[in-house]
Design a protein around this motif. Sequence first.
Motif, short mmCIF file in Angstrom:
data_model
loop_
_atom_site.label_atom_id
_atom_site.label_comp_id
_atom_site.label_asym_id
_atom_site.label_seq_id
_atom_site.Cartn_x
_atom_site.Cartn_y
_atom_site.Cartn_z
N ALA A 277 0.92 -1.21 -0.06
CA ALA A 277 0.11 0.10 0.04
C ALA A 277 0.92 1.21 -0.06
N VAL A 278 1.93 1.18 0.83
CA VAL A 278 2.87 2.47 0.57
C VAL A 278 3.36 2.57 -0.62
N ARG A 279 3.86 1.52 -1.24
CA ARG A 279 4.17 1.64 -2.91
C ARG A 279 3.22 2.21 -3.66
N GLU A 280 2.14 1.96 -3.40
CA GLU A 280 1.15 2.24 -4.15
C GLU A 280 0.52 3.47 -4.01
N LYS A 281 0.99 4.15 -3.07
CA LYS A 281 0.76 5.54 -2.44
C LYS A 281 -0.48 5.53 -1.81
N SER A 282 -1.29 4.30 -1.33
CA SER A 282 -2.58 4.51 -0.71
C SER A 282 -2.16 4.50 0.74
N PHE A 283 -1.03 4.42 1.42
CA PHE A 283 -0.77 4.34 2.67
C PHE A 283 0.33 5.16 2.86
N ARG A 284 0.49 6.15 3.93
CA ARG A 284 1.61 6.90 3.99
C ARG A 284 2.59 6.16 4.76
N GLU A 285 3.82 6.54 4.02
CA GLU A 285 4.81 5.87 4.61
C GLU A 285 5.61 6.15 5.87
N ASP A 286 5.23 7.46 6.16
CA ASP A 286 5.72 7.80 7.60
C ASP A 286 4.97 7.24 8.66
N LEU A 287 3.52 7.13 8.30
CA LEU A 287 2.68 6.59 9.28
C LEU A 287 2.98 4.92 9.45
N TYR A 288 3.14 4.42 8.39
CA TYR A 288 3.59 3.00 8.44
C TYR A 288 4.75 2.69 9.47
N PHE A 289 5.83 3.53 9.31
CA PHE A 289 7.07 3.56 9.91
C PHE A 289 6.67 3.81 11.62
N ARG A 290 5.71 4.73 11.93
CA ARG A 290 5.24 5.10 13.21
C ARG A 290 4.50 3.83 13.78
N LEU A 291 3.76 3.17 12.96
CA LEU A 291 3.03 2.02 13.55
C LEU A 291 3.85 0.89 13.65
N ASN A 292 4.70 0.48 12.85
CA ASN A 292 5.54 -0.88 12.65
C ASN A 292 6.78 -0.74 13.29
N VAL A 293 6.56 -0.23 14.55
CA VAL A 293 7.67 -0.40 15.40
C VAL A 293 8.01 -1.88 15.72
N VAL A 294 7.03 -2.46 16.40
CA VAL A 294 7.13 -4.08 16.68
C VAL A 294 6.16 -4.82 15.70
N PRO A 295 6.18 -5.36 14.64
CA PRO A 295 5.38 -5.92 13.97
C PRO A 295 5.14 -7.44 14.62
N ILE A 296 3.93 -7.70 14.61
CA ILE A 296 3.82 -9.44 15.02
C ILE A 296 2.75 -9.98 14.12
N THR A 297 3.24 -11.18 13.31
CA THR A 297 2.34 -11.72 12.13
C THR A 297 1.74 -12.81 12.88
N ILE A 298 0.44 -12.88 12.95
CA ILE A 298 -0.31 -14.05 13.29
C ILE A 298 -0.49 -15.03 12.37
N PRO A 299 -0.11 -16.29 12.46
CA PRO A 299 -0.39 -17.12 11.16
C PRO A 299 -1.66 -17.63 11.13
N PRO A 300 -2.01 -17.89 9.68
CA PRO A 300 -3.58 -18.43 9.55
C PRO A 300 -3.73 -19.96 10.24
N LEU A 301 -4.85 -20.19 10.35
CA LEU A 301 -5.14 -21.28 11.16
C LEU A 301 -4.79 -22.63 10.42
N ARG A 302 -4.70 -22.49 8.98
CA ARG A 302 -4.18 -23.81 8.05
C ARG A 302 -2.69 -24.02 8.46
N GLN A 303 -1.81 -22.90 9.03
CA GLN A 303 -0.49 -23.18 9.32
C GLN A 303 -0.21 -23.67 10.73
#
Length: 437
Positions: A277-303
Amino acid sequence: MVADTQGIILKASQTTGEIYDVDSSDLIGKSVYELEKEGLFTPIVTPMVIKEKKKITFVQTTNKGKKLLVTGIPVFNPEGELVRIVSYSHDVTELMNLKHYLQIMEEDMERVKSELDILRSKYIDSDGIIANSEEMKKVLDTALTVAEVDANVLLLGESGVGKSLIAKFIHNHSLRSKGPFIEVNCGAIPETLFEAEFFGYEAGSFTGANPKGKVGLAELADGGTLFLDEVGELSLIHQVKLLKMIQEKQFYRVGGTKVRQADFRLIAATNKNLEAAVREKSFREDLYFRLNVVPITIPPLRQRAEDILPLIEYFLDQFEKKYNRERRLDEAVIQRLVYHEWKGNVRELINLLERLVVTSSSKLITVDHLPDCINQAHNPPLFDENDNRPLPEILESVEKQVLAKAKRKYKTTVEMAKALGVSQPTIVRKLKTYGIK
């Protein structure tokens, strides 16, 4: 009331007599020390003023149980010698009673608050977070670690994997656990109302507004956690305002001129690929870096197949209690649920189990009660007569389906080989060839 330095009462007003429930004239000439011994009032102000030689205020009790606020004032002669003690009293019995009741109420409220905190903690701890799989154990370990600090967290994962539950889990194990947990679904609030709902508004800000104004969701989160679910749905305009609030920790209500501040821990979640979304300019890069301090990816149930059966048991028990219906799943049903793809993840599993408990007419839930989409997924045709592919490709497809079905049915490659009439090394090789795990 006026007394000399020996404690002899020289003057007493009519009101003083009424306060002590005696005739004021009967007080004249009597010693305050003797009256204290008789129990008319205690303690007495005279010795206090004599000792301190300054104005004294304290609470006195009469023999009728009244509470009096008594003030004693020293009077000095021109030589600076103490010659008189003047005192006046106010009946504060009702105020003291109110203070006592207020103290009891405060203690009761503190007790109730503690009980609510315990209940809230139990709710968050028992809200269906199952972590038998290594993947979910890693998620919870990371969540526990980051809960100790106030760093921004970005929860990533498909819809229905339980991002809001992990957010509550982080809040519950943080130093802000006794504060509010405010969840904002960024995709559910109409764009025209988002600013008013999020930041609040002052009285008369717009037509249809609450005449008293409204506190915004960000302000309500003060002292606790603000959880922004579906943050990827925010428009670019609202992304700017959110970024400004995160950076400055302050904001204005709609129609307001007073700066508002809110101290909260920020957790955001999305099922979108924000990098794309940042590359497509639909989400601000500066906001993304503000939110993405500690990313946690929750795996799908099938995994995380190890979690499916415990989840089934947990929610089946919950719905049995909720609808007061005893239900159990046939072994074939369990097999199909365990090996289902679950594109909707945990949310889809929960919805299906509730549906089965509600709609099944017998205690035993069989495959006949399952939706067609699940039954068809586990009984696909091995060969479509309209298939126009070359024979080798068709044979490979059929062989792959047979192997996948056998893999779900049998626990080991030895059992698979015995059932299919081939050697165990052949099974291992073909599973590897087709990428079946």
